[in-house]
Design an enzyme around this catalytic site. Structure first.
Site, PDB file in Angstrom:
ATOM      1  N   GLY A 164       0.802  -1.216   0.000  1.00 15.33           N
ATOM      2  CA  GLY A 164       0.000   0.000   0.000  1.00 15.33           C
ATOM      3  C   GLY A 164       0.840   1.273   0.000  1.00 15.33           C
ATOM      4  O   GLY A 164       0.517   2.248  -0.679  1.00 15.33           O
ATOM      5  N   ASN A 198      -8.570   3.792   8.169  1.00 15.22           N
ATOM      6  CA  ASN A 198      -7.941   2.704   8.924  1.00 15.22           C
ATOM      7  C   ASN A 198      -8.083   2.852  10.430  1.00 15.22           C
ATOM      8  O   ASN A 198      -7.929   1.882  11.160  1.00 15.22           O
ATOM      9  CB  ASN A 198      -6.459   2.578   8.549  1.00 15.22           C
ATOM     10  N   GLN A 215      -7.843  -0.423   3.013  1.00 14.41           N
ATOM     11  CA  GLN A 215      -8.724  -1.013   4.037  1.00 14.41           C
ATOM     12  C   GLN A 215     -10.044  -1.511   3.456  1.00 14.41           C
ATOM     13  O   GLN A 215     -10.754  -2.263   4.115  1.00 14.41           O
ATOM     14  CB  GLN A 215      -9.009   0.008   5.150  1.00 14.41           C
ATOM     15  N   SER A 273      -3.347  -3.512  -0.820  1.00 18.39           N
ATOM     16  CA  SER A 273      -2.257  -4.147  -0.082  1.00 18.39           C
ATOM     17  C   SER A 273      -2.655  -5.555   0.340  1.00 18.39           C
ATOM     18  O   SER A 273      -3.684  -5.757   0.983  1.00 18.39           O
ATOM     19  CB  SER A 273      -1.942  -3.300   1.156  1.00 18.39           C
ATOM     20  N   CYS A 277       0.972   2.245  12.709  1.00 20.49           N
ATOM     21  CA  CYS A 277       2.169   3.074  12.601  1.00 20.49           C
ATOM     22  C   CYS A 277       2.399   3.897  13.862  1.00 20.49           C
ATOM     23  O   CYS A 277       3.519   4.266  14.172  1.00 20.49           O
ATOM     24  CB  CYS A 277       2.072   4.022  11.422  1.00 20.49           C
TER      25      CYS A 277
HETATM   26  C1  LIG Z   1      -5.234   3.067   4.693  1.00 16.27           C
HETATM   27  C2  LIG Z   1      -3.863   2.500   4.572  1.00 16.27           C
HETATM   28  N1  LIG Z   1      -3.062   2.913   3.558  1.00 16.27           N
HETATM   29  C3  LIG Z   1      -1.826   2.426   3.392  1.00 16.27           C
HETATM   30  C4  LIG Z   1      -1.313   1.480   4.253  1.00 16.27           C
HETATM   31  C5  LIG Z   1       0.080   0.964   4.013  1.00 16.27           C
HETATM   32  O1  LIG Z   1       0.027  -0.320   3.445  1.00 16.27           O
HETATM   33  P1  LIG Z   1       1.313  -1.292   3.502  1.00 16.27           P
HETATM   34  O2  LIG Z   1       1.429  -1.763   4.904  1.00 16.27           O
HETATM   35  O3  LIG Z   1       0.958  -2.394   2.537  1.00 16.27           O
HETATM   36  O4  LIG Z   1       2.469  -0.504   3.030  1.00 16.27           O
HETATM   37  C6  LIG Z   1      -2.091   1.032   5.322  1.00 16.27           C
HETATM   38  C7  LIG Z   1      -1.538   0.052   6.291  1.00 16.27           C
HETATM   39  O5  LIG Z   1      -1.668   0.201   7.484  1.00 16.27           O
HETATM   40  C8  LIG Z   1      -3.410   1.540   5.485  1.00 16.27           C
HETATM   41  O6  LIG Z   1      -4.188   1.151   6.477  1.00 16.27           O
END
Ligand SMILES: Cc1ncc(COP(=O)(O)O)c(C=O)c1O
Length: 391
Positions: free
Chosen positions: A72, A152, A180, A200, A326
């Site tokens: 993602g 998320n 998501q 993702s 994160c």
């Molecule tokens: C809304 C959203 N975008 C992007 C990401 C990032 O994805 P990836 O972990 O595959 O890099 C996440 C992951 O937590 C997410 O929840």
């Protein structure tokens, strides 16, 4: 490992048996490089193309509109940076929202440091933005609108088709981070009419380190990564064949069961919401109706910080999160809750319970039983430790 109740599926999901068994042959038997012309190479190449067709089919895209990458974050980066370069002649203004994932927000910050102008739409109290707000933010030099499909942290589903229409009326490209939402809710790129969409694999029981970017045919993005020209020059580097195969298997499996899964998950989510709202001083965050089927999110009065809730539940064998993987260990309130106008003291005591098809009725019962006790005990500790009144 001890028996755990895993309810942090918005952070990541366990690999499904089907995805794992689809991947295994590609480690030691069918290990060819898809660019090689010999038999093993052709075999890997053809499996990557089968996976590409399957991933495209799951979101209503054609095979030539799917580009594989590492997940993602990379999809968001390429979509945003690439779209700005592609449309540079029109200008450099980008519109997004205050509730985006760090993969979007920090890419926008980087572009700002390079001279782009960014307008972030303020969400309403449920974490959504509407077409009117976007229309007001559009400018003649707006090149890109990037708005996530489902949040998320609080699970709110945003009105992407309507927002996309406004962006197109203003001559901008539209990107949505659907990390998501795919495949928890129906996502069809033709119906939404988006130009770019990020997915993702590890969010839907596929392997980590695999993802895809949908790029509408005719939208030419420059690459982020240069090299041997794989993925038609969009993303150089030898393809992660097991990852790609596993992602396609997981996505096809989850898409096939979306109807039954979302019904079951929504019923469990609603039970958790109902039970949790019986705890004095608790509140639901996010949209009460337009939310992801498996995601329930809350804030609690009289609790010092989220990490205490998460740790105490973890001691009981229950894995949940404060909001975003994160920022899980940070004492800061998730930026999404602050943007929604949640009071700082409440936003610092947030909780996200995110379920998947692999959860059971017993998991839901365990969460419902444990949560009031944990909140009560944290409030009691706080009162003894700090002599602070609750409320
Ligand atoms: C809304 C959203 N975008 C992007 C990401 C990032 O994805 P990836 O972990 O595959 O890099 C996440 C992951 O937590 C997410 O929840």
């Amino acid at each position: 490992m001890k028996n755990i109740v895993y309810a942090d599926n918005a952070a990541t999901t366990p690999l499904s048996d089907h995805a794992l068994s689809s991947m295994l042959p590609f480690f030691q038997e069918r290990y060819g490089n898809p660019s090689a012309v010999h038999e093993l190479g052709r075999d890997a190449h053809s499996e990557v193309e089968i996976a590409r067709r399957a991933v495209g089919a799951a979101i209503g895209a054609n095979i030539n509109e799917i580009y594989f990458n590492s997940g993602g974050t990379e999809s968001d980066n390429q979509a945003i940076v690439g779209a700005c370069e592609h449309k540079a002649a029109k200008g450099g203004h980008i519109v997004s929202t205050e509730v985006e994932h760090a993969a979007v927000i920090n890419t926008l910050r980087h572009l700002e440091s390079k001279g782009h102008e960014v307008t972030l739409l303020k969400p309403d109290k449920h974490g959504s933005v509407g077409p009117e707000g976007l229309r007001a933010a559009m400018r003649p030099d707006t090149v890109l609108v990037s708005i996530m499909h489902a949040n998320n942290v609080v699970g709110t589903i945003l009105p992407i088709a309507e927002l996309c229409k406004v962006a197109h009326e203003g001559g901008a490209l539209f990107h949505t981070d659907a990390v998501q939402s795919v495949p928890s809710i129906p996502v069809n790129v033709r119906e939404l009419k988006v130009d770019l969409l990020s997915i993702s694999s590890h969010k839907f029981h596929g392997p980590k380190g695999a993802g895809a970017l949908f790029v509408r045919y005719g939208t030419n993005l420059p690459p982020l990564i240069f090299g041997g020209g794989q993925e038609k020059g969009y993303r150089s580097g030898t393809e992660n064949v097991p990852g790609i195969v596993g992602m396609a298997a997981a996505l096809t499996e989850a898409k096939g069961k979306m109807g039954e899964n979302s019904k079951r998950l929504a019923a469990w989510r609603d039970r958790i919401i109902e039970a949790t709202l019986r705890i004095r001083g608790s509140a639901l965050t996010g949209d009460p109706v337009k939310r992801l089927p498996g995601l329930a999110s809350f804030v609690f009065e009289g609790v010092r910080e989220s990490v205490l809730i998460v740790n105490r539940l973890s001691d009981l064998g229950i894995c949940v999160s404060s909001g975003s993987a994160c920022s899980a260990s940070s004492q800061e309130a998730p930026h999404v809750l602050s943007a929604m106008g949640v009071e700082p003291a409440l936003a610092r005591a947030s909780l996200r319970v995110s379920l998947s098809a692999q959860n059971t009725e017993a998991d839901v019962e365990a969460i419902i039983e444990a949560l009031p006790k944990v909140i009560d005990s944290l409030r009691a500790d706080r009162n003894t430790l700090y002599g602070l009144p609750m409320g």
